[in-house]
Design a protein around this motif. Structure first.
Motif, PDB file in Angstrom:
ATOM      1  N   ARG A 113      54.250  26.010 -26.752  1.00 58.29           N
ATOM      2  CA  ARG A 113      53.745  24.531 -27.042  1.00 58.29           C
ATOM      3  C   ARG A 113      53.229  23.285 -26.207  1.00 58.29           C
ATOM      4  N   TYR A 114      52.694  23.562 -24.940  1.00 58.40           N
ATOM      5  CA  TYR A 114      52.781  22.560 -23.931  1.00 58.40           C
ATOM      6  C   TYR A 114      51.510  23.413 -23.353  1.00 58.40           C
ATOM      7  N   LEU A 115      51.370  24.027 -24.088  1.00 59.71           N
ATOM      8  CA  LEU A 115      49.795  24.873 -23.275  1.00 59.71           C
ATOM      9  C   LEU A 115      48.560  23.930 -23.254  1.00 59.71           C
ATOM     10  N   ALA A 116      48.323  23.410 -24.004  1.00 58.85           N
ATOM     11  CA  ALA A 116      46.779  22.643 -24.013  1.00 58.85           C
ATOM     12  C   ALA A 116      47.609  21.280 -23.392  1.00 58.85           C
ATOM     13  N   ASN A 117      48.437  20.878 -23.643  1.00 60.83           N
ATOM     14  CA  ASN A 117      48.837  19.856 -22.854  1.00 60.83           C
ATOM     15  C   ASN A 117      48.412  19.986 -21.226  1.00 60.83           C
ATOM     16  N   ALA A 118      49.380  21.146 -21.169  1.00 66.63           N
ATOM     17  CA  ALA A 118      48.853  21.256 -19.410  1.00 66.63           C
ATOM     18  C   ALA A 118      47.843  21.233 -19.540  1.00 66.63           C
ATOM     19  N   THR A 119      46.628  22.272 -19.902  1.00 70.02           N
ATOM     20  CA  THR A 119      45.406  22.585 -19.264  1.00 70.02           C
ATOM     21  C   THR A 119      44.420  21.087 -19.888  1.00 70.02           C
ATOM     22  N   THR A 120      44.760  20.928 -20.763  1.00 72.11           N
ATOM     23  CA  THR A 120      44.212  19.077 -20.554  1.00 72.11           C
ATOM     24  C   THR A 120      44.053  18.116 -19.709  1.00 72.11           C
ATOM     25  N   HIS A 121      45.729  17.996 -19.872  1.00 70.99           N
ATOM     26  CA  HIS A 121      45.447  17.035 -18.518  1.00 70.99           C
ATOM     27  C   HIS A 121      45.661  18.024 -16.360  1.00 70.99           C
ATOM     28  N   MET A 122      45.152  19.278 -16.686  1.00 71.20           N
ATOM     29  CA  MET A 122      45.108  19.729 -15.395  1.00 71.20           C
ATOM     30  C   MET A 122      43.158  19.058 -14.746  1.00 71.20           C
ATOM     31  N   ARG A 123      42.689  19.525 -16.327  1.00 70.03           N
ATOM     32  CA  ARG A 123      40.800  19.360 -16.782  1.00 70.03           C
ATOM     33  C   ARG A 123      40.877  17.264 -16.732  1.00 70.03           C
ATOM     34  N   ILE A 124      41.185  16.741 -16.510  1.00 70.57           N
ATOM     35  CA  ILE A 124      41.251  15.607 -16.736  1.00 70.57           C
ATOM     36  C   ILE A 124      41.182  15.191 -15.281  1.00 70.57           C
ATOM     37  N   LEU A 125      42.326  16.252 -14.149  1.00 65.24           N
ATOM     38  CA  LEU A 125      42.271  15.836 -12.977  1.00 65.24           C
ATOM     39  C   LEU A 125      41.336  16.258 -12.042  1.00 65.24           C
ATOM     40  N   LYS A 126      40.608  17.354 -12.668  1.00 62.50           N
ATOM     41  CA  LYS A 126      39.424  17.902 -11.682  1.00 62.50           C
ATOM     42  C   LYS A 126      38.068  16.837 -12.027  1.00 62.50           C
ATOM     43  N   GLN A 127      37.605  16.301 -13.355  1.00 58.12           N
ATOM     44  CA  GLN A 127      36.729  15.193 -14.079  1.00 58.12           C
ATOM     45  C   GLN A 127      36.570  14.607 -13.256  1.00 58.12           C
ATOM     46  N   ASN A 128      38.177  13.862 -13.196  1.00 56.73           N
ATOM     47  CA  ASN A 128      38.224  12.661 -12.088  1.00 56.73           C
ATOM     48  C   ASN A 128      37.837  12.846 -11.299  1.00 56.73           C
ATOM     49  N   GLY A 129      37.708  13.757 -10.823  1.00 55.54           N
ATOM     50  CA  GLY A 129      37.773  14.069  -8.738  1.00 55.54           C
ATOM     51  C   GLY A 129      39.239  14.023  -7.991  1.00 55.54           C
ATOM     52  N   ASP A 130      40.488  14.067  -8.855  1.00 61.14           N
ATOM     53  CA  ASP A 130      41.605  14.007  -8.250  1.00 61.14           C
ATOM     54  C   ASP A 130      42.016  15.356  -7.921  1.00 61.14           C
ATOM     55  N   VAL A 131      41.300  16.532  -7.837  1.00 58.04           N
ATOM     56  CA  VAL A 131      41.906  17.182  -7.489  1.00 58.04           C
ATOM     57  C   VAL A 131      40.916  18.288  -7.890  1.00 58.04           C
ATOM     58  N   THR A 132      39.834  19.407  -6.242  1.00 59.85           N
ATOM     59  CA  THR A 132      39.122  19.987  -6.827  1.00 59.85           C
ATOM     60  C   THR A 132      38.692  21.222  -7.138  1.00 59.85           C
ATOM     61  N   ALA A 133      39.702  22.189  -7.482  1.00 57.23           N
ATOM     62  CA  ALA A 133      40.055  23.381  -8.046  1.00 57.23           C
ATOM     63  C   ALA A 133      41.141  23.056  -8.909  1.00 57.23           C
ATOM     64  N   ILE A 134      41.636  24.161  -9.970  1.00 55.05           N
ATOM     65  CA  ILE A 134      42.206  24.222 -10.331  1.00 55.05           C
ATOM     66  C   ILE A 134      42.497  25.332 -10.153  1.00 55.05           C
ATOM     67  N   GLY A 135      43.930  26.078 -10.229  1.00 54.46           N
ATOM     68  CA  GLY A 135      44.503  26.944 -10.455  1.00 54.46           C
ATOM     69  C   GLY A 135      45.432  27.581 -11.188  1.00 54.46           C
ATOM     70  N   MET A 136      45.923  29.093 -11.499  1.00 57.99           N
ATOM     71  CA  MET A 136      47.182  29.482 -12.399  1.00 57.99           C
ATOM     72  C   MET A 136      48.222  30.362 -11.746  1.00 57.99           C
ATOM     73  N   ARG A 137      49.100  31.150 -12.154  1.00 55.77           N
ATOM     74  CA  ARG A 137      49.886  31.704 -11.470  1.00 55.77           C
ATOM     75  C   ARG A 137      48.967  32.748 -11.734  1.00 55.77           C
ATOM     76  N   GLY A 138      49.227  33.960 -10.762  1.00 57.35           N
ATOM     77  CA  GLY A 138      49.199  35.810 -11.494  1.00 57.35           C
ATOM     78  C   GLY A 138      49.861  36.256 -12.352  1.00 57.35           C
ATOM     79  N   PRO A 139      50.187  37.289 -12.240  1.00 63.41           N
ATOM     80  CA  PRO A 139      50.288  38.347 -13.050  1.00 63.41           C
ATOM     81  C   PRO A 139      51.915  38.709 -12.317  1.00 63.41           C
TER      82      PRO A 139
END
Length: 327
Positions: free
Chosen positions: A118-144
């Motif tokens: 349910r919250y996947l799209a929201n999480a992805t959107t907000h992480m991309r916003i942080l990157k687009q705004n220059g707040d983070v350099t790289a976005i990470g995700m947990r591996g298997p």
């Protein structure tokens, strides 16, 4: 960056290293040339971030890169990835670290996005916003990830879910536990493992727990803080494998640690390795045991063959019943 950095997961745990012990260890790692400090808002509920922040405010040497995570602390939100909770946690992380953006790496620490994601799209959107705004350099995700004592079918299920989410999240970096006991599970029909898969997609790797929570350095099988989910039936394959490594490479202090660390460090040129620590001496030991030279091709092949036999023996021993798995 220096390929060997610090995983500050135990900071703030009870029991765990004292604050002054942690600060001394951070100094020693930086003096050894470490450039990556890895933390999370869930490590000691922010205490790890705050201790690193205090250290960063005092360190005047080379630039240090900082990695933190979000996704395990819910607070008063209905889910860690709900609404603007990621932004709230990010702001607190920046405050804890005494940093000005951008944060070098910000990782989705959990692949639990709620019922039906349910919250996947929201999480992805907000992480991309942080990157687009220059707040983070790289976005990470947990591996298997699965408990080491889990059956191979569970590892395959986690691998399939990871690949599905990877294409939706489109991370810059994958953060994952990896060591010689990690099952070799292909991620794609072409047989790619995590290293080949991320290399093909131009994605970096951060490999945590290279010593398997101390197991590959000869540590005890059962510790309250070791979330590996192993049982007494796994002791035989692990003990036999470590003895085989000693027979092949000698029993000098640090030999087992060197083999485990070097195996991870030499696995891929697009990966950094981070290790947990107890104190300043532990940091010194892990950097000192590396030596000046990498493992040769024959040495690496022998070590990896022994680790593979250990993994096979653990799978043959069977999983630990769910109610007995140490988390």
């Amino acid at each position: 960056m220096h390929p060997l950095g610090l995983h500050c997961a135990a900071v703030g745990d009870h029991p765990g290293p004292r604050d002054e012990t942690v600060r001394a260890a951070l100094w020693r790692a930086a003096e050894h040339g470490a450039t990556l400090l890895d933390t999370s808002d869930s490590y000691g509920l922010g205490h790890s971030e705050r201790i690193i922040g205090q250290f960063l405010s005092e360190w005047t040497g080379h630039r240090l890169q900082v990695s933190s995570k979000v996704g395990l602390v819910r607070g008063t939100a209905p889910h860690p990835y709900a609404a603007r909770h990621i932004h709230h946690q990010f702001e607190q992380t920046i405050e804890n670290l005494y940093l000005e953006p951008p944060l070098d790496l910000y990782t989705l620490a959990s692949l639990d996005f709620g019922p039906a994601d349910r919250y996947l799209a929201n999480a992805t959107t907000h992480m991309r916003i942080l990157k687009q705004n220059g707040d983070v350099t790289a976005i990470g995700m947990r591996g298997p990830h699965a408990a080491l004592g889990a059956p191979l079918e569970e590892w395959r299920r986690q691998a399939a879910r990871f690949v599905h989410l990877f294409h939706l999240i489109q991370p810059d970096v994958v953060w994952t536990h990896y060591h010689g006991l990690t099952p070799a599970v292909p991620l794609t029909d072409r047989g790619e493992d995590l290293f080949g898969f991320t290399r093909r997609h131009g994605v970096g790797l951060v490999l945590a727990a290279p010593l398997a929570h101390g197991l590959l350095a000869g540590g005890p099988l059962h510790r309250p803080t070791a979330p590996h989910g192993l049982g007494p039936q796994h002791a035989g394959p692990i003990t036999a494998g470590l003895q085989e490594l000693r027979d092949q490479f000698g029993d000098a202090p640090g030999t087992l640690s060197r083999l485990a660390l070097r195996m991870c460090l030499q696995k891929a040129d697009h990966a950094a390795v981070i290790f947990g620590f107890r104190n300043e001496a532990h940091v010194d030991d892990n950097y000192a045991c590396l030596g000046d030279d990498p493992l040769g091709p024959e040495e690496l092949a022998v070590a990896e063959a022994i680790y593979a036999r250990m993994r096979d023996g653990m799978l043959d021993a069977g999983p630990v019943p769910a109610h007995e798995v140490a988390m």
